[in-house]
Motif scaffolding. Sequence first.
Motif, PDB file in Angstrom:
ATOM      1  N   ARG A 297      49.203 -45.724  26.865  1.00 25.94           N
ATOM      2  CA  ARG A 297      48.762 -45.640  28.265  1.00 25.94           C
ATOM      3  C   ARG A 297      48.986 -44.246  28.824  1.00 25.94           C
ATOM      4  O   ARG A 297      48.120 -43.674  29.503  1.00 25.94           O
ATOM      5  CB  ARG A 297      49.513 -46.684  29.108  1.00 25.94           C
ATOM      6  CG  ARG A 297      49.058 -46.758  30.555  1.00 25.94           C
ATOM      7  CD  ARG A 297      50.001 -47.605  31.381  1.00 25.94           C
ATOM      8  NE  ARG A 297      51.335 -47.013  31.458  1.00 25.94           N
ATOM      9  CZ  ARG A 297      51.649 -45.996  32.261  1.00 25.94           C
ATOM     10  NH1 ARG A 297      50.727 -45.440  33.037  1.00 25.94           N
ATOM     11  NH2 ARG A 297      52.881 -45.531  32.273  1.00 25.94           N
ATOM     12  N   ARG A 298      50.175 -43.676  28.536  1.00 23.03           N
ATOM     13  CA  ARG A 298      50.461 -42.316  29.017  1.00 23.03           C
ATOM     14  C   ARG A 298      49.478 -41.311  28.434  1.00 23.03           C
ATOM     15  O   ARG A 298      49.015 -40.394  29.116  1.00 23.03           O
ATOM     16  CB  ARG A 298      51.885 -41.924  28.643  1.00 23.03           C
ATOM     17  CG  ARG A 298      52.982 -42.691  29.372  1.00 23.03           C
ATOM     18  CD  ARG A 298      54.340 -42.197  28.920  1.00 23.03           C
ATOM     19  NE  ARG A 298      55.423 -43.003  29.474  1.00 23.03           N
ATOM     20  CZ  ARG A 298      56.716 -42.807  29.200  1.00 23.03           C
ATOM     21  NH1 ARG A 298      57.066 -41.826  28.355  1.00 23.03           N
ATOM     22  NH2 ARG A 298      57.628 -43.565  29.749  1.00 23.03           N
ATOM     23  N   LEU A 299      49.170 -41.479  27.151  1.00 22.01           N
ATOM     24  CA  LEU A 299      48.234 -40.564  26.496  1.00 22.01           C
ATOM     25  C   LEU A 299      46.846 -40.670  27.122  1.00 22.01           C
ATOM     26  O   LEU A 299      46.184 -39.649  27.369  1.00 22.01           O
ATOM     27  CB  LEU A 299      48.166 -40.888  25.008  1.00 22.01           C
ATOM     28  CG  LEU A 299      47.279 -39.980  24.145  1.00 22.01           C
ATOM     29  CD1 LEU A 299      47.754 -38.530  24.210  1.00 22.01           C
ATOM     30  CD2 LEU A 299      47.261 -40.470  22.698  1.00 22.01           C
ATOM     31  N   ASP A 300      46.401 -41.895  27.394  1.00 22.50           N
ATOM     32  CA  ASP A 300      45.102 -42.083  28.034  1.00 22.50           C
ATOM     33  C   ASP A 300      45.079 -41.458  29.426  1.00 22.50           C
ATOM     34  O   ASP A 300      44.079 -40.837  29.830  1.00 22.50           O
ATOM     35  CB  ASP A 300      44.772 -43.576  28.135  1.00 22.50           C
ATOM     36  CG  ASP A 300      44.509 -44.202  26.772  1.00 22.50           C
ATOM     37  OD1 ASP A 300      44.231 -43.449  25.825  1.00 22.50           O
ATOM     38  OD2 ASP A 300      44.609 -45.446  26.664  1.00 22.50           O
ATOM     39  N   ASP A 301      46.190 -41.603  30.181  1.00 22.74           N
ATOM     40  CA  ASP A 301      46.264 -41.010  31.520  1.00 22.74           C
ATOM     41  C   ASP A 301      46.210 -39.485  31.448  1.00 22.74           C
ATOM     42  O   ASP A 301      45.550 -38.829  32.276  1.00 22.74           O
ATOM     43  CB  ASP A 301      47.547 -41.454  32.236  1.00 22.74           C
ATOM     44  CG  ASP A 301      47.536 -42.935  32.589  1.00 22.74           C
ATOM     45  OD1 ASP A 301      46.441 -43.527  32.560  1.00 22.74           O
ATOM     46  OD2 ASP A 301      48.618 -43.483  32.875  1.00 22.74           O
ATOM     47  N   MET A 302      46.908 -38.915  30.442  1.00 22.33           N
ATOM     48  CA  MET A 302      46.914 -37.469  30.292  1.00 22.33           C
ATOM     49  C   MET A 302      45.523 -36.944  29.929  1.00 22.33           C
ATOM     50  O   MET A 302      45.059 -35.922  30.464  1.00 22.33           O
ATOM     51  CB  MET A 302      47.932 -37.050  29.224  1.00 22.33           C
ATOM     52  CG  MET A 302      48.071 -35.536  29.048  1.00 22.33           C
ATOM     53  SD  MET A 302      49.367 -35.117  27.855  1.00 22.33           S
ATOM     54  CE  MET A 302      50.803 -35.688  28.757  1.00 22.33           C
ATOM     55  N   ILE A 303      44.841 -37.650  29.036  1.00 22.43           N
ATOM     56  CA  ILE A 303      43.490 -37.240  28.644  1.00 22.43           C
ATOM     57  C   ILE A 303      42.539 -37.327  29.829  1.00 22.43           C
ATOM     58  O   ILE A 303      41.715 -36.432  30.072  1.00 22.43           O
ATOM     59  CB  ILE A 303      42.987 -38.110  27.474  1.00 22.43           C
ATOM     60  CG1 ILE A 303      43.813 -37.827  26.215  1.00 22.43           C
ATOM     61  CG2 ILE A 303      41.511 -37.859  27.196  1.00 22.43           C
ATOM     62  CD1 ILE A 303      43.501 -38.752  25.062  1.00 22.43           C
ATOM     63  N   SER A 305      43.358 -37.134  32.978  1.00 26.76           N
ATOM     64  CA  SER A 305      43.718 -36.077  33.927  1.00 26.76           C
ATOM     65  C   SER A 305      43.154 -34.735  33.496  1.00 26.76           C
ATOM     66  O   SER A 305      42.626 -33.966  34.313  1.00 26.76           O
ATOM     67  CB  SER A 305      45.239 -36.004  34.068  1.00 26.76           C
ATOM     68  OG  SER A 305      45.618 -34.967  34.935  1.00 26.76           O
ATOM     69  N   ASN A 306      43.232 -34.420  32.216  1.00 24.83           N
ATOM     70  CA  ASN A 306      42.683 -33.155  31.705  1.00 24.83           C
ATOM     71  C   ASN A 306      41.166 -33.103  31.852  1.00 24.83           C
ATOM     72  O   ASN A 306      40.581 -32.048  32.143  1.00 24.83           O
ATOM     73  CB  ASN A 306      43.070 -32.967  30.244  1.00 24.83           C
ATOM     74  CG  ASN A 306      44.543 -32.673  30.069  1.00 24.83           C
ATOM     75  OD1 ASN A 306      45.208 -32.196  31.003  1.00 24.83           O
ATOM     76  ND2 ASN A 306      45.082 -32.954  28.889  1.00 24.83           N
ATOM     77  N   ASP A 307      40.501 -34.264  31.652  1.00 26.42           N
ATOM     78  CA  ASP A 307      39.046 -34.297  31.819  1.00 26.42           C
ATOM     79  C   ASP A 307      38.647 -34.010  33.253  1.00 26.42           C
ATOM     80  O   ASP A 307      37.660 -33.312  33.515  1.00 26.42           O
ATOM     81  CB  ASP A 307      38.526 -35.684  31.405  1.00 26.42           C
ATOM     82  CG  ASP A 307      38.586 -35.883  29.899  1.00 26.42           C
ATOM     83  OD1 ASP A 307      38.722 -34.875  29.177  1.00 26.42           O
ATOM     84  OD2 ASP A 307      38.513 -37.060  29.451  1.00 26.42           O
TER      85      ASP A 307
END
Length: 313
Positions: A297-303, A305-307
């Motif tokens: 979930r954290r990884l998906d949120d970070m991706i 956010s970067n997008d």
Amino acid sequence: MIQVTTRDVMEKFDLELVSGQEGIGRYITTSDISRPGLEMAGYFTHYPSNRVQLLGKTELSFFEMLPATDRRDRMMKLCAQNTPAIIISRELEVPQELINASEENHVPVLKTKLTTTQFSSRLTNFLESKLAPTTAIHGVLVDIYGIGVLLLGKSGVGKSETALELVKKGHRLVADDCVEIRQESENMLIGSPPPLLEHLLEIRGIGIIDIMTLFGASAVRPYKRITLIIELENWDPDKTYDRLGLDEEKMRIIDTDLTKLTIPVQPGRNVSVIIEVAAMNYRLKKMGVNAAQEFSRRLDDMIASNDEIMDDF
């Protein structure tokens, strides 16, 4: 396969044999118990004659109201050829018609001091345990933090040595080499050792050791519910092992699917510690805490956010 006879039930619950002694060797094939109320009224169309028949105060008081001719007929039909036993609760008086029919058809009639409900519950639990589907698996069963962990793997991979190290850490051995498994209810597998191997552990180079003698009674237990399977295998450099824990593998034993983990073994890996952590992590997952899903979930949120930042440019 474990078989239960009427004699086993009589000895287990200290029942009094009234009549039909020749039939106490009959086999009981189902854990279902019948209270033949409709049969007392004369309806035998769907009579479950292969079950233990339990007569209480209600059935016998109704029976006393019947005419003499009906009473003999009902008891003759009740004592069918495949009826394993007829049990009278509360130590009530056994009708003479039942005694005559049981002697003629060799159906054991027994008495218990317990009430009908109490005895029915206890007998059902006993029969379900004894008649549960069973199998045997080559492996080691250990109780780790209350989690029944079944260790599998090829011979010589180190299952018994790992179990010995876990026992030294304070965990409890259930069975080594051969684990007898029975399905007592839906999704409940109970593992236990064969009587010959109880408390024993085989260590190559040392031989057979008695865990209870060496480490005390707290280091063993007679049975344990199996909830997690861990397979040990020699490290294969060409194989890709799960590094996140998002994918959950299952293994079916009898009619139950259990979570299965595969742990590669190689010099330098503390397998016993890894198994301890696996058991604790399994418990956390059952409590709703999943580190792998949280990381995803954290990884998906970070991706995401970067997008969004890239879209601003």
